[in-house]
Design a protein around this motif. Sequence first.
Motif, short mmCIF file in Angstrom:
data_model
loop_
_atom_site.label_atom_id
_atom_site.label_comp_id
_atom_site.label_asym_id
_atom_site.label_seq_id
_atom_site.Cartn_x
_atom_site.Cartn_y
_atom_site.Cartn_z
N ASP A 1 77.24 46.41 -18.71
CA ASP A 1 76.94 45.29 -18.61
C ASP A 1 76.58 44.85 -16.98
O ASP A 1 77.43 45.03 -15.99
N LYS A 2 75.50 44.33 -16.80
CA LYS A 2 75.03 44.22 -15.45
C LYS A 2 75.90 43.15 -14.71
O LYS A 2 75.88 43.13 -13.52
N TYR A 3 76.26 41.97 -15.32
CA TYR A 3 77.31 41.20 -14.90
C TYR A 3 78.62 41.73 -14.52
O TYR A 3 79.13 41.67 -13.45
N ARG A 4 79.25 42.47 -15.36
CA ARG A 4 80.58 43.27 -15.02
C ARG A 4 80.28 44.26 -13.86
O ARG A 4 81.17 44.17 -12.79
N SER A 5 79.29 44.99 -13.97
CA SER A 5 78.99 45.74 -12.87
C SER A 5 78.84 45.37 -11.26
O SER A 5 79.08 45.80 -10.21
N ARG A 6 78.20 44.11 -11.53
CA ARG A 6 78.03 43.34 -10.23
C ARG A 6 79.29 42.88 -9.71
O ARG A 6 79.24 42.71 -8.53
N MET A 7 80.05 42.43 -10.53
CA MET A 7 81.30 41.96 -10.03
C MET A 7 82.18 42.92 -9.43
O MET A 7 83.03 42.72 -8.63
N VAL A 8 81.77 44.27 -9.62
CA VAL A 8 82.54 45.36 -8.62
C VAL A 8 82.34 45.01 -6.91
O VAL A 8 83.27 45.42 -6.45
N GLN A 9 81.11 44.41 -6.90
CA GLN A 9 80.82 44.10 -5.37
C GLN A 9 80.36 42.75 -5.43
O GLN A 9 79.47 42.13 -5.02
N ASN A 10 81.31 41.76 -5.93
CA ASN A 10 81.00 40.44 -6.04
C ASN A 10 80.89 39.94 -4.88
O ASN A 10 81.55 39.70 -3.67
N VAL A 11 79.77 38.66 -4.76
CA VAL A 11 79.51 37.83 -3.61
C VAL A 11 79.97 36.51 -4.25
O VAL A 11 79.40 35.98 -5.12
N PRO A 12 81.04 35.99 -3.60
CA PRO A 12 81.55 34.59 -4.41
C PRO A 12 80.61 33.63 -4.20
O PRO A 12 79.86 33.43 -3.06
N GLY A 13 80.41 32.83 -5.46
CA GLY A 13 79.46 31.74 -5.37
C GLY A 13 77.89 32.16 -5.61
O GLY A 13 77.16 30.97 -5.55
N GLN A 14 77.57 33.58 -5.69
CA GLN A 14 76.49 33.62 -5.53
C GLN A 14 75.99 34.75 -6.85
O GLN A 14 75.06 35.11 -6.86
N THR A 15 76.88 34.73 -7.81
CA THR A 15 76.71 35.64 -8.86
C THR A 15 77.07 34.84 -10.06
O THR A 15 78.62 34.11 -10.07
N ALA A 16 76.28 34.94 -11.04
CA ALA A 16 76.71 33.96 -12.22
C ALA A 16 75.89 34.77 -13.46
O ALA A 16 75.26 35.53 -13.46
N LYS A 17 76.67 34.03 -14.85
CA LYS A 17 76.13 34.65 -16.01
C LYS A 17 75.82 33.33 -17.09
O LYS A 17 76.86 32.59 -16.87
N VAL A 18 74.60 33.50 -17.44
CA VAL A 18 74.25 32.41 -18.48
C VAL A 18 73.75 32.68 -19.73
O VAL A 18 73.21 33.83 -19.63
N SER A 19 74.12 32.30 -20.78
CA SER A 19 73.34 32.62 -22.16
C SER A 19 72.18 31.88 -22.52
O SER A 19 71.53 32.37 -23.37
N ASN A 20 72.06 30.76 -22.02
CA ASN A 20 70.86 30.16 -22.30
C ASN A 20 70.57 28.92 -21.32
O ASN A 20 71.28 28.80 -20.24
#
Length: 711
Positions: free
Chosen positions: A342-361
């Motif tokens: 899950d590229k969102y969950r793996s990105r959150m390992v090094q999260n940049v607050p306010g610059q990472t998000a996930k959308v379904s549509n």
Amino acid sequence: MAVGTFPGEKTTPVPRSHAYSPSTSMPVRALPMRRTSSSYRPLFWEIVPLCDLYSIVHVVILPSSLQTTHQTTSQPNGLNGTHGQRTVSIPSSPFNEALQRIGFGAPNWSASGVSVFTVVLPSADGYVCRSDFLTLRLQDFPYTILKTHQPLQPLARYTATKPSLATVTSEESLASLVERAAGIVQWSDLEASVSILDLQDYLVRLTQELRDRLNNAPWLSPTPVSRKRVALVRGRPNITAGGPVYRAAKALGLDLVIIDEEGHWLQADTEENKMHREAFLVTDMTEDSGVVDRIIQSIVSYPLPIHGVFTLSDNFFVAVAQVAEALNLPASPVSAFETSVDKYRSRMVQNVPGQTAKVSNIEELESLLAATSRDAFTPAWPMIVKPTKGWSSECVSKVNNIPDLVTAAQKATARHGSAAVIEPFFDGPEIDVNFVLLDGEILFSEIADEPPCDADSSTATVHSTFSPEALTLPSALPFDEQQIATETLREILVGLGFCTGVFHVEARMVNSAYEYRRDNESTVDLVPKNHQSVPASRAECKLLEINARPPGYRVSVPSRHTYGVDYFAAHMLAAAGDHDRLRLTTNPFDYCVTDRHCGSGAQYWSRLVYIPAPAAGTVRWPSKLSPCEELKRRRPDLAQKIVLGVDYCVPGDKIDLYTDGARTYVAHLLVASTQSRREAIEIGEEVAKTFVIDVEAESDQGAKTSNEVQS
């Protein structure tokens, strides 16, 4: 060091400056020459204690100077005298007969050349870790190999022989030694005109090269090795992709069972398929809630025990981890795989607050952009949009504005029916970092440099791709930055629960002191930044994605050839829980920086070149040769530097410019240089520029296109 004499000739002393160092070798001893009716060729041999693990015996066979048959050849000046017609025999001797008895086959005897053999003898008893060990360690050897004999069977016990001048005193005793060898190599014949000093220098260089390849690599395990069986979920799509896996399993003595759909090419019980796998278990692989239970049922129904299960298919990582957990087989935690895929969950390992998000549509994207809270998402251009589930850089886009963000989100959410992750674009050199871990310890790791692709360009659009163009080994990043990358990524892996296995991690170095820049002669490579632009802050390694498997079959190629480490073998040993052999089989070559200046363990600089499809249409081979072979025939100067080339297409195949949002590739080639990284890159660029593949457009108007046209 003295050599023996030819009949009627005087002994020629060799200056001390050309002799082997007493610490690494023993002197050459001349075998007695026999004037019998069988007329042996003159033989010399030398016993060399190569390292703690091995001794070797070099056997030098000179051209015959005796007449026994009616075969006539021309003899040039050199070790065997002057030009002239000389009648010689196809030699028969205890040494030759010993080669025949062990199945080495008739040696490629040359009446006018100097034949050289090397007998490899492990120094201690043990059990065979890998039967094709010698072939693996001698790949791309700088001297031509005519034949390699490896009589050891995987897992079998080997009793060591310790040769000495006191015990090997005749050709008969040498022949007995040959029959107890772990391996024998016949090198390409030397010219008969070679001088004694040149021959001696050749043996010195040959010995050093063998030492660098064998010094730290055990062939044998000190303890017995149990035979194990592993199941591969999802057999490879073809022999090109699967061959490295199947060959490694066979050499390791692992029984391989394939679990896959009805109709897979390995299903039929043909003799050829039986060479690749022990059994094929037909299983419904539909990716639904029942697939784990169906795989488990296939495994428990098999009449023989299965000791490990693994997959090389990204979309089955979690399912196979669940299978391993249910059957108590070796594997990393299910949660680790759930994060890595899950590229969102793996990105959150090094999260940049306010610059990472996930959308379904798109509706969710619009709501995200409209939010005004203090911790709301705030785009910082450029940004990256990609599917949360995906591979091979498919549907990954760099965006610079809101309209591009919408376009990229539509593309990403349409792929695999997954959501899209929006994250920062990390500006800096992209790297591939490969690990072999055992209980969190790094057994082997390496860093490869991935040069800028289309989407890295300052003029890139939302439609530009991150499809790779090349890969260069070893990395040119400074040592401290390589340490930062290795330590950072290892901590991430272990923190997620990945402690044992092979892992292919992609990352970027932010604030690197190096950048890609074109030099005065058009070569683009990683070089130090100008002093004024060196970042004040410390370099950081930013994770892009984790692949909890070996790199793909084409990306594993440069590692196997450059370092001598087989990731597929390590992956299967980890799956089988065979930790002792995992440790023994992950030693790179023993070259050091002072030897080749290309990085510890690398035998050369290498460049993997991807060849993208130049046009859409139908592939043709007008010359009847594959494009890789045609290139080597057309450019023999490049052929000498090409380690291997693999074509993906055959005549009649239909290809598109893009496949699943990424560039379509038609071939890859690996080139190498022992001279410099720059030469390897230049050769790779020339290969990419001159590679030609014929594609007939759908309009039936033949168009001969090449990669050069698209560059």
